[in-house]
Design a protein around this motif. Structure first.
Motif, PDB file in Angstrom:
ATOM      1  N   ALA A  94      -0.350 -11.885  -2.019  1.00  0.00           N
ATOM      2  CA  ALA A  94       1.217 -11.827  -2.457  1.00  0.00           C
ATOM      3  C   ALA A  94       1.441 -10.723  -3.547  1.00  0.00           C
ATOM      4  N   ALA A  95       2.369 -10.044  -3.232  1.00  0.00           N
ATOM      5  CA  ALA A  95       3.056  -9.166  -4.462  1.00  0.00           C
ATOM      6  C   ALA A  95       3.448 -10.049  -5.581  1.00  0.00           C
ATOM      7  N   SER A  96       2.876  -9.676  -6.701  1.00  0.00           N
ATOM      8  CA  SER A  96       3.062 -10.411  -7.798  1.00  0.00           C
ATOM      9  C   SER A  96       4.776  -9.743  -8.389  1.00  0.00           C
ATOM     10  N   SER A  97       5.025 -10.185  -9.428  1.00  0.00           N
ATOM     11  CA  SER A  97       6.394  -9.595 -10.215  1.00  0.00           C
ATOM     12  C   SER A  97       6.067  -7.917 -10.478  1.00  0.00           C
ATOM     13  N   GLU A  98       4.888  -7.755 -10.537  1.00  0.00           N
ATOM     14  CA  GLU A  98       4.768  -6.199 -11.037  1.00  0.00           C
ATOM     15  C   GLU A  98       4.810  -5.297  -9.655  1.00  0.00           C
ATOM     16  N   ILE A  99       4.690  -5.868  -8.641  1.00  0.00           N
ATOM     17  CA  ILE A  99       4.553  -5.282  -7.428  1.00  0.00           C
ATOM     18  C   ILE A  99       5.861  -5.333  -6.686  1.00  0.00           C
ATOM     19  N   GLU A 100       6.368  -4.142  -6.125  1.00  0.00           N
ATOM     20  CA  GLU A 100       7.546  -4.117  -5.234  1.00  0.00           C
ATOM     21  C   GLU A 100       7.058  -4.308  -3.780  1.00  0.00           C
ATOM     22  N   GLU A 101       5.981  -3.938  -3.275  1.00  0.00           N
ATOM     23  CA  GLU A 101       5.772  -4.056  -2.099  1.00  0.00           C
ATOM     24  C   GLU A 101       4.158  -3.763  -1.771  1.00  0.00           C
ATOM     25  N   VAL A 102       3.544  -4.492  -0.662  1.00  0.00           N
ATOM     26  CA  VAL A 102       2.206  -4.262  -0.306  1.00  0.00           C
ATOM     27  C   VAL A 102       2.387  -3.891   1.139  1.00  0.00           C
ATOM     28  N   ALA A 103       1.275  -3.070   1.437  1.00  0.00           N
ATOM     29  CA  ALA A 103       1.240  -2.618   3.024  1.00  0.00           C
ATOM     30  C   ALA A 103      -0.248  -2.195   3.437  1.00  0.00           C
ATOM     31  N   TRP A 104      -0.603  -2.126   4.545  1.00  0.00           N
ATOM     32  CA  TRP A 104      -1.884  -1.728   4.927  1.00  0.00           C
ATOM     33  C   TRP A 104      -1.705  -0.551   5.572  1.00  0.00           C
ATOM     34  N   PHE A 105      -2.562   0.591   4.988  1.00  0.00           N
ATOM     35  CA  PHE A 105      -2.429   1.613   5.377  1.00  0.00           C
ATOM     36  C   PHE A 105      -3.560   2.300   6.067  1.00  0.00           C
ATOM     37  N   SER A 106      -3.205   3.161   7.300  1.00  0.00           N
ATOM     38  CA  SER A 106      -4.412   3.761   7.992  1.00  0.00           C
ATOM     39  C   SER A 106      -4.510   5.114   7.472  1.00  0.00           C
ATOM     40  N   TYR A 107      -5.388   5.846   8.032  1.00  0.00           N
ATOM     41  CA  TYR A 107      -5.646   7.433   7.393  1.00  0.00           C
ATOM     42  C   TYR A 107      -4.347   8.376   7.597  1.00  0.00           C
ATOM     43  N   ALA A 108      -3.627   8.019   8.675  1.00  0.00           N
ATOM     44  CA  ALA A 108      -2.171   8.653   8.656  1.00  0.00           C
ATOM     45  C   ALA A 108      -1.607   8.435   7.683  1.00  0.00           C
ATOM     46  N   ASP A 109      -1.543   7.600   6.812  1.00  0.00           N
ATOM     47  CA  ASP A 109      -0.632   7.145   5.573  1.00  0.00           C
ATOM     48  C   ASP A 109      -1.093   7.872   4.458  1.00  0.00           C
ATOM     49  N   ARG A 110      -2.224   8.724   4.278  1.00  0.00           N
ATOM     50  CA  ARG A 110      -2.952   9.201   3.381  1.00  0.00           C
ATOM     51  C   ARG A 110      -2.038  10.110   2.391  1.00  0.00           C
ATOM     52  N   ALA A 111      -0.987  10.789   2.965  1.00  0.00           N
ATOM     53  CA  ALA A 111       0.077  11.590   2.020  1.00  0.00           C
ATOM     54  C   ALA A 111       0.863  10.721   1.178  1.00  0.00           C
ATOM     55  N   LEU A 112       0.694   9.368   1.366  1.00  0.00           N
ATOM     56  CA  LEU A 112       1.643   8.374   0.660  1.00  0.00           C
ATOM     57  C   LEU A 112       0.925   8.071  -0.731  1.00  0.00           C
ATOM     58  N   VAL A 113      -0.096   8.315  -0.955  1.00  0.00           N
ATOM     59  CA  VAL A 113      -1.112   7.841  -2.073  1.00  0.00           C
ATOM     60  C   VAL A 113      -1.420   9.055  -3.046  1.00  0.00           C
ATOM     61  N   PRO A 114      -1.699   8.907  -4.459  1.00  0.00           N
ATOM     62  CA  PRO A 114      -1.876   9.766  -5.122  1.00  0.00           C
ATOM     63  C   PRO A 114      -3.234  10.639  -4.702  1.00  0.00           C
ATOM     64  N   PRO A 115      -3.589  11.810  -5.228  1.00  0.00           N
ATOM     65  CA  PRO A 115      -4.824  12.685  -4.938  1.00  0.00           C
ATOM     66  C   PRO A 115      -6.153  11.610  -5.055  1.00  0.00           C
ATOM     67  N   VAL A 116      -6.300  11.060  -6.288  1.00  0.00           N
ATOM     68  CA  VAL A 116      -7.609  10.399  -6.369  1.00  0.00           C
ATOM     69  C   VAL A 116      -7.569   9.232  -5.321  1.00  0.00           C
ATOM     70  N   ASP A 117      -6.651   8.773  -4.769  1.00  0.00           N
ATOM     71  CA  ASP A 117      -6.758   7.698  -3.674  1.00  0.00           C
ATOM     72  C   ASP A 117      -7.029   8.449  -2.390  1.00  0.00           C
ATOM     73  N   GLN A 118      -6.442   9.542  -2.439  1.00  0.00           N
ATOM     74  CA  GLN A 118      -6.740  10.285  -1.010  1.00  0.00           C
ATOM     75  C   GLN A 118      -8.274  10.657  -1.058  1.00  0.00           C
ATOM     76  N   LEU A 119      -8.913  10.958  -1.891  1.00  0.00           N
ATOM     77  CA  LEU A 119     -10.450  10.977  -1.957  1.00  0.00           C
ATOM     78  C   LEU A 119     -11.194   9.917  -1.408  1.00  0.00           C
ATOM     79  N   LEU A 120     -10.554   8.742  -1.901  1.00  0.00           N
ATOM     80  CA  LEU A 120     -11.271   7.166  -1.068  1.00  0.00           C
ATOM     81  C   LEU A 120     -10.974   7.190   0.211  1.00  0.00           C
ATOM     82  N   PHE A 121      -9.772   7.606   0.578  1.00  0.00           N
ATOM     83  CA  PHE A 121      -9.229   7.524   2.105  1.00  0.00           C
ATOM     84  C   PHE A 121      -9.999   8.444   2.887  1.00  0.00           C
ATOM     85  N   ASP A 122     -10.463   9.797   2.169  1.00  0.00           N
ATOM     86  CA  ASP A 122     -11.405  10.480   3.213  1.00  0.00           C
ATOM     87  C   ASP A 122     -12.621   9.921   3.528  1.00  0.00           C
TER      88      ASP A 122
END
Length: 131
Positions: A94-122
């Motif tokens: 569950a999202a805590s008070s720090e978090i606005e939203e949680v989501a499950w991303f596929s590779y198609a959502d790669r552009a929505l995360v920062p560059p370092v996260d994109q390396l993990l997605f790759d």
């Protein structure tokens, strides 16, 4: 400047868990910066509980990879190092008070995360874990 972070990689049904902090437009793989002399494991356990209200089982935590990328919006060539770990958890995500939203991303959502996260997605896509 090096920004040292630790992240939790949770994959279900070919998608990776991401979270968007309050007041931000960008999603991140859950985790955060270490406090003081915390180990990677201590940082991971604390951050996941703070952000997603679940407890990771320390005995199941395994290193997935470590990634580094420049942070374009920060000056002076700032680089983020993200040490990524997988692990089983107890409780209900569950999202805590720090978090606005949680989501499950596929590779198609790669552009929505920062560059370092994109390396993990790759890497997750290349290993067949991310659809």
């Amino acid at each position: 400047m090096l920004i040292d972070t630790v992240a939790w990689v949770r994959i279900e049904d070919g998608r990776v868990l991401c979270a968007r902090p309050r007041g931000k437009d960008v999603f991140y793989v859950p985790g955060g910066k270490r406090e003081g002399a915390e180990s990677d494991l201590e940082t991971l356990l604390r951050e996941v509980e703070e952000e997603l209200t679940v407890l990771l089982d320390p005995g199941t935590v395994v290193h997935v990879g470590t990634y580094e990328a420049a942070v374009p919006e920060l000056p002076d060539g700032a680089v983020v190092r993200m040490s990524c770990y997988a692990g089983e958890y107890g409780g209900t995500l569950a999202a805590s008070s720090e978090i606005e939203e949680v989501a499950w991303f596929s590779y198609a959502d790669r552009a929505l995360v920062p560059p370092v996260d994109q390396l993990l997605f790759d890497d997750l896509k290349a290993s067949g874990l991310l659809r």
